[in-house]
Enzyme design. Structure first.
Site, PDB file in Angstrom:
ATOM      1  N   ASP A   9       0.840  -1.107  -0.235  1.00 37.39           N
ATOM      2  CA  ASP A   9       0.116   0.031   0.087  1.00 37.39           C
ATOM      3  C   ASP A   9       0.926   1.116  -0.136  1.00 37.39           C
ATOM      4  O   ASP A   9       2.118   1.024   0.316  1.00 37.39           O
ATOM      5  CB  ASP A   9      -1.035   0.129   1.265  1.00 37.39           C
ATOM      6  CG  ASP A   9      -1.763   1.222   1.356  1.00 37.39           C
ATOM      7  OD1 ASP A   9      -2.147   1.698   0.351  1.00 37.39           O
ATOM      8  OD2 ASP A   9      -1.822   1.826   2.593  1.00 37.39           O
ATOM      9  N   MET A  10       0.434   2.446  -0.492  1.00 39.65           N
ATOM     10  CA  MET A  10       1.488   3.530  -0.345  1.00 39.65           C
ATOM     11  C   MET A  10       0.995   4.638   0.700  1.00 39.65           C
ATOM     12  O   MET A  10       2.004   4.566   1.833  1.00 39.65           O
ATOM     13  CB  MET A  10       1.263   4.318  -1.779  1.00 39.65           C
ATOM     14  CG  MET A  10       2.069   5.567  -1.983  1.00 39.65           C
ATOM     15  SD  MET A  10       2.094   6.421  -3.354  1.00 39.65           S
ATOM     16  CE  MET A  10       0.530   7.436  -3.247  1.00 39.65           C
ATOM     17  N   ASP A  11      -0.126   5.188   1.005  1.00 43.67           N
ATOM     18  CA  ASP A  11      -0.568   5.961   1.895  1.00 43.67           C
ATOM     19  C   ASP A  11      -0.454   5.276   3.139  1.00 43.67           C
ATOM     20  O   ASP A  11      -1.355   4.203   3.516  1.00 43.67           O
ATOM     21  CB  ASP A  11      -1.878   6.588   1.633  1.00 43.67           C
ATOM     22  CG  ASP A  11      -1.895   7.355   0.539  1.00 43.67           C
ATOM     23  OD1 ASP A  11      -1.536   8.525   0.418  1.00 43.67           O
ATOM     24  OD2 ASP A  11      -2.494   7.039  -0.831  1.00 43.67           O
ATOM     25  N   SER A 108      -2.892   0.961  -4.499  1.00 42.90           N
ATOM     26  CA  SER A 108      -3.000   2.132  -3.858  1.00 42.90           C
ATOM     27  C   SER A 108      -4.411   2.675  -3.882  1.00 42.90           C
ATOM     28  O   SER A 108      -4.959   2.444  -5.092  1.00 42.90           O
ATOM     29  CB  SER A 108      -1.912   3.081  -4.056  1.00 42.90           C
ATOM     30  OG  SER A 108      -2.228   4.527  -3.406  1.00 42.90           O
ATOM     31  N   LYS A 141     -10.804  -0.266  -1.656  1.00 46.51           N
ATOM     32  CA  LYS A 141     -10.749  -1.099  -0.583  1.00 46.51           C
ATOM     33  C   LYS A 141     -11.764  -0.848   0.467  1.00 46.51           C
ATOM     34  O   LYS A 141     -12.236   0.170   0.671  1.00 46.51           O
ATOM     35  CB  LYS A 141      -9.176  -0.919   0.237  1.00 46.51           C
ATOM     36  CG  LYS A 141      -8.056  -0.964  -0.606  1.00 46.51           C
ATOM     37  CD  LYS A 141      -6.803  -0.662  -0.096  1.00 46.51           C
ATOM     38  CE  LYS A 141      -5.903  -0.742  -1.005  1.00 46.51           C
ATOM     39  NZ  LYS A 141      -4.450  -0.176  -0.371  1.00 46.51           N
ATOM     40  N   ASP A 166      -1.844  -0.883   6.334  1.00 45.76           N
ATOM     41  CA  ASP A 166      -1.799  -0.159   7.776  1.00 45.76           C
ATOM     42  C   ASP A 166      -3.464   0.170   7.922  1.00 45.76           C
ATOM     43  O   ASP A 166      -3.541   0.031   9.412  1.00 45.76           O
ATOM     44  CB  ASP A 166      -1.152   1.070   7.634  1.00 45.76           C
ATOM     45  CG  ASP A 166      -1.744   2.053   6.643  1.00 45.76           C
ATOM     46  OD1 ASP A 166      -2.259   3.196   7.266  1.00 45.76           O
ATOM     47  OD2 ASP A 166      -2.078   1.580   5.416  1.00 45.76           O
TER      48      ASP A 166
END
Length: 216
Positions: A9-11, A108, A141, A166
């Protein structure tokens, strides 16, 4: 089935951007005479661009067309990233380290323009073999679609991939895709206990993300 790829994931995993998203969205809602809610950012985490624009319109009272809402927020976020990308300490090193041992993917909820900007600013574009935005698959998501599409781009089965997440919606998404799930919760936006329980491994920080942890 052995793990051949790591999908990030990015953020919240590579960049500490959720507080930035929250401030940008909060200020925009207030400016447009909407009704900001204390749990608004948490609810929008993982949503696709179309989904969070609709949420800002329907639930937060922003009386603007959805494309105007999303376009404004994305432009404001891009301006923030051009000034400073809030990389999580150790994230760039983790990507570089693992890229020598696994295929890497990115799944993402950010739109492609912001993903490309962040990866370019962090010098990570060439490290990822597959990049997917939830905007590319339609459903954000906790739908597993973004992870399934990224595995498809990597030409791997979901069971051959480990996902690093996260958030509540991200953990549910990766688990539903059938991947090994590694959680690195952010203290500002901790995932729900039932979502965290879906993780195969829970780490304190990304420095602990080693090949041994990934393969189990």
């Amino acid at each position: 089935m052995s793990i051949a790829a790591v999908i990030f994931d990015m953020d919240g995993v590579l960049i500490d951007s959720e507080p930035v998203w929250e401030k940008v969205r909060h200020d925009y809602v207030v400016l447009k005479d909407g009704r900001w809610q204390p749990d608004a950012q948490r609810k929008m985490m993982g949503m696709s661009t179309d989904e969070w624009a609709a949420y800002m319109s329907d639930d937060l009272g922003v009386a603007k067309p959805l494309d105007a809402i999303s376009g404004s927020i994305i432009n404001l976020m891009a301006a923030q990233y051009l000034h400073h990308v809030p990389a999580i300490p150790g994230a760039v090193d983790a990507v570089k380290r693992l890229s020598t041992q696994f295929k890497l993917g990115l799944a993402s909820s950010s739109p492609a323009t912001l993903i490309d900007l962040v990866l370019d600013r962090l010098g990570l574009i060439d490290d990822f073999s597959a990049v997917t935005s939830t905007a590319d698959v339609g459903s954000g998501k906790p739908s597993p679609d973004v992870y399934l599409e990224t595995a498809k781009k990597l030409t791997l089965k979901p069971a051959q991939c480990a996902a690093v997440e996260d958030s509540t919606n991200g953990l549910i998404s990766a688990h539903a895709a059938g991947m090994r799930v590694i959680a690195i919760p952010r203290p500002e936006f901790p995932p729900a206990p039932d979502a965290l329980a879906l993780a195969d491994v829970v780490l304190d920080n990304i420095d602990q993300l080693t090949a041994e942890v990934i393969t189990g």
